[in-house]
Motif scaffolding. Sequence first.
Motif, PDB file in Angstrom:
ATOM      1  N   ASP A 227       0.848  -1.188   0.000  1.00 30.88           N
ATOM      2  CA  ASP A 227       0.000   0.000   0.000  1.00 30.88           C
ATOM      3  C   ASP A 227       0.885   1.239   0.000  1.00 30.88           C
ATOM      4  O   ASP A 227       2.022   1.211   0.486  1.00 30.88           O
ATOM      5  N   GLY A 228       0.359   2.333  -0.524  1.00 33.17           N
ATOM      6  CA  GLY A 228       1.079   3.589  -0.555  1.00 33.17           C
ATOM      7  C   GLY A 228       1.584   3.929  -1.945  1.00 33.17           C
ATOM      8  O   GLY A 228       1.667   3.068  -2.828  1.00 33.17           O
ATOM      9  N   GLU A 229       1.898   5.196  -2.141  1.00 42.03           N
ATOM     10  CA  GLU A 229       2.368   5.694  -3.428  1.00 42.03           C
ATOM     11  C   GLU A 229       3.879   5.865  -3.393  1.00 42.03           C
ATOM     12  O   GLU A 229       4.422   6.503  -2.485  1.00 42.03           O
ATOM     13  N   VAL A 230       4.560   5.309  -4.375  1.00 44.43           N
ATOM     14  CA  VAL A 230       6.023   5.297  -4.396  1.00 44.43           C
ATOM     15  C   VAL A 230       6.563   6.367  -5.353  1.00 44.43           C
ATOM     16  O   VAL A 230       6.055   6.540  -6.461  1.00 44.43           O
ATOM     17  N   GLU A 231       7.586   7.059  -4.918  1.00 42.77           N
ATOM     18  CA  GLU A 231       8.365   7.941  -5.796  1.00 42.77           C
ATOM     19  C   GLU A 231       9.582   7.135  -6.259  1.00 42.77           C
ATOM     20  O   GLU A 231      10.559   6.996  -5.537  1.00 42.77           O
TER      21      GLU A 231
ATOM     22  N   CYS B  23       8.661   7.451  -0.518  1.00 44.77           N
ATOM     23  CA  CYS B  23       7.201   7.539  -0.487  1.00 44.77           C
ATOM     24  C   CYS B  23       6.767   8.894  -1.050  1.00 44.77           C
ATOM     25  O   CYS B  23       7.331   9.937  -0.708  1.00 44.77           O
ATOM     26  N   ALA B  24       5.761   8.846  -1.932  1.00 43.60           N
ATOM     27  CA  ALA B  24       5.224  10.077  -2.499  1.00 43.60           C
ATOM     28  C   ALA B  24       4.105  10.649  -1.648  1.00 43.60           C
ATOM     29  O   ALA B  24       3.586  11.723  -1.936  1.00 43.60           O
ATOM     30  N   GLY B  25       3.707   9.918  -0.595  1.00 41.41           N
ATOM     31  CA  GLY B  25       2.655  10.368   0.314  1.00 41.41           C
ATOM     32  C   GLY B  25       3.138  10.333   1.740  1.00 41.41           C
ATOM     33  O   GLY B  25       4.281  10.667   2.043  1.00 41.41           O
ATOM     34  N   GLY B  26       2.261   9.892   2.642  1.00 43.53           N
ATOM     35  CA  GLY B  26       2.631   9.890   4.063  1.00 43.53           C
ATOM     36  C   GLY B  26       3.096   8.565   4.595  1.00 43.53           C
ATOM     37  O   GLY B  26       3.764   8.501   5.616  1.00 43.53           O
ATOM     38  N   LYS B  27       2.759   7.442   3.877  1.00 44.32           N
ATOM     39  CA  LYS B  27       3.097   6.134   4.441  1.00 44.32           C
ATOM     40  C   LYS B  27       3.160   5.071   3.337  1.00 44.32           C
ATOM     41  O   LYS B  27       2.407   5.102   2.371  1.00 44.32           O
ATOM     42  N   LEU B  28       4.101   4.151   3.522  1.00 42.81           N
ATOM     43  CA  LEU B  28       4.204   2.975   2.675  1.00 42.81           C
ATOM     44  C   LEU B  28       4.016   1.724   3.523  1.00 42.81           C
ATOM     45  O   LEU B  28       4.375   1.704   4.705  1.00 42.81           O
ATOM     46  N   VAL B  29       3.472   0.677   2.912  1.00 39.59           N
ATOM     47  CA  VAL B  29       3.350  -0.610   3.584  1.00 39.59           C
ATOM     48  C   VAL B  29       4.103  -1.627   2.739  1.00 39.59           C
ATOM     49  O   VAL B  29       3.790  -1.844   1.568  1.00 39.59           O
ATOM     50  N   LEU B  30       5.128  -2.253   3.334  1.00 42.37           N
ATOM     51  CA  LEU B  30       5.955  -3.233   2.629  1.00 42.37           C
ATOM     52  C   LEU B  30       5.683  -4.626   3.166  1.00 42.37           C
ATOM     53  O   LEU B  30       5.376  -4.811   4.326  1.00 42.37           O
ATOM     54  N   ASP B  31       5.857  -5.599   2.306  1.00 36.46           N
ATOM     55  CA  ASP B  31       5.695  -6.998   2.694  1.00 36.46           C
ATOM     56  C   ASP B  31       6.990  -7.514   3.304  1.00 36.46           C
ATOM     57  O   ASP B  31       7.685  -8.356   2.744  1.00 36.46           O
ATOM     58  N   LEU B  32       7.291  -6.971   4.476  1.00 36.49           N
ATOM     59  CA  LEU B  32       8.528  -7.332   5.183  1.00 36.49           C
ATOM     60  C   LEU B  32       8.210  -7.677   6.635  1.00 36.49           C
ATOM     61  O   LEU B  32       7.291  -7.078   7.217  1.00 36.49           O
TER      62      LEU B  32
END
Length: 353
Positions: free
Chosen positions: A318-322, A344-353
């Motif tokens: 989830d989240g928008e990536v730069e 991140c191009a927004g406020g938060k990223l969710v990674l599968d880690l």
Amino acid sequence: MPRFATVALAAGAALLVRRAVRSRMTRAPLWPLPSLEVPVSGYGRGATVPRRVLVTGRAVPAEGVVELRLEGERLPSWEPGAHLDVVLPSGQVRQYSLCGDPGQADVYRIAARLVEEERGGRGGSREVHEQLHEGAEIEIRGPRNRFPLVPSPGYVFVAGGIGITPVLPMVRVAEAAGADWRLVYCGRSRATMPYLADLVRLGGDRVTVVAEDESGYPDLSFLGSVPDGTAVYCCGPDGLTDAVTAAMPAGRVPRLERFSGVAPAGGTPFEVELRRSGRTVAVAAGQSVLAAVREEVPDVMYSCTQGFCGTCRQTVLDGEVEHRDELLTDAERAGSMLICVSRCAGGKLVLDL
């Protein structure tokens, strides 16, 4: 249904499948990835398949530079501007431009300048110089080409030091095609500039040699008046690529290949949720996602830290990536990122880690 009819139907279905697969492979330069009109990370099926090659030759084309001749079976064809990912004995991955003859089957040539640690080296070039001798077997991936030579009636090439390696095959192709070309070749001294004598023999007065210990920095003002149909290429350190860009006519940009990737720092702070680990880490404005994640997951894999090799690629839930890498295709970017450079191009990223 009679057995003969069943067999015939099965054979017909298999034939249709084979034809469909062949058709897609023809259309998709990165099979089995989705077909892209302009792939970001190279051309040719199998470009990312690991291969074992043997070092069969070693030369010293300039002070501090070694050239390796690599041989293997069924090596993919390549075009000027292509590079290889080289897996070094330590497991580090480094990128080196192919500088030989694209028409020579089953032989690749790469060259590496030794970069000392005090000048920003991270050990990769030292491994090449000290451990890769004739008889060594190494793994390569590629070739990939993010710096392709476009058809043009005229070219201006500007190269700095070891940045001549992707430009050298371009010059040879331009000469063979009868194109109008010129080269500005810069370096600290003539002794440190690989392939200098070959280029001068090939191009004569079309090659301008700018050795810093003799004449300082190059005069690039002529770039402001290059004809519209002329393609301008530059490979070298950031100072040179920036100077070439600044000298171009308004509205025109050169085709560049830099020695380093886009800096991972910069931008605004954000958070990264590590879904499987159940943790959330803060990424500062001057910090890479990789650095922040390694504080919580120290064994996360990485190598080049410049967005070239793909070792640190992670799935984005989830989240928008730069995206700031030089590797992933548009399709790959839809669901993943290289955490060494992208943000991140927004406020938060969710990674599968």
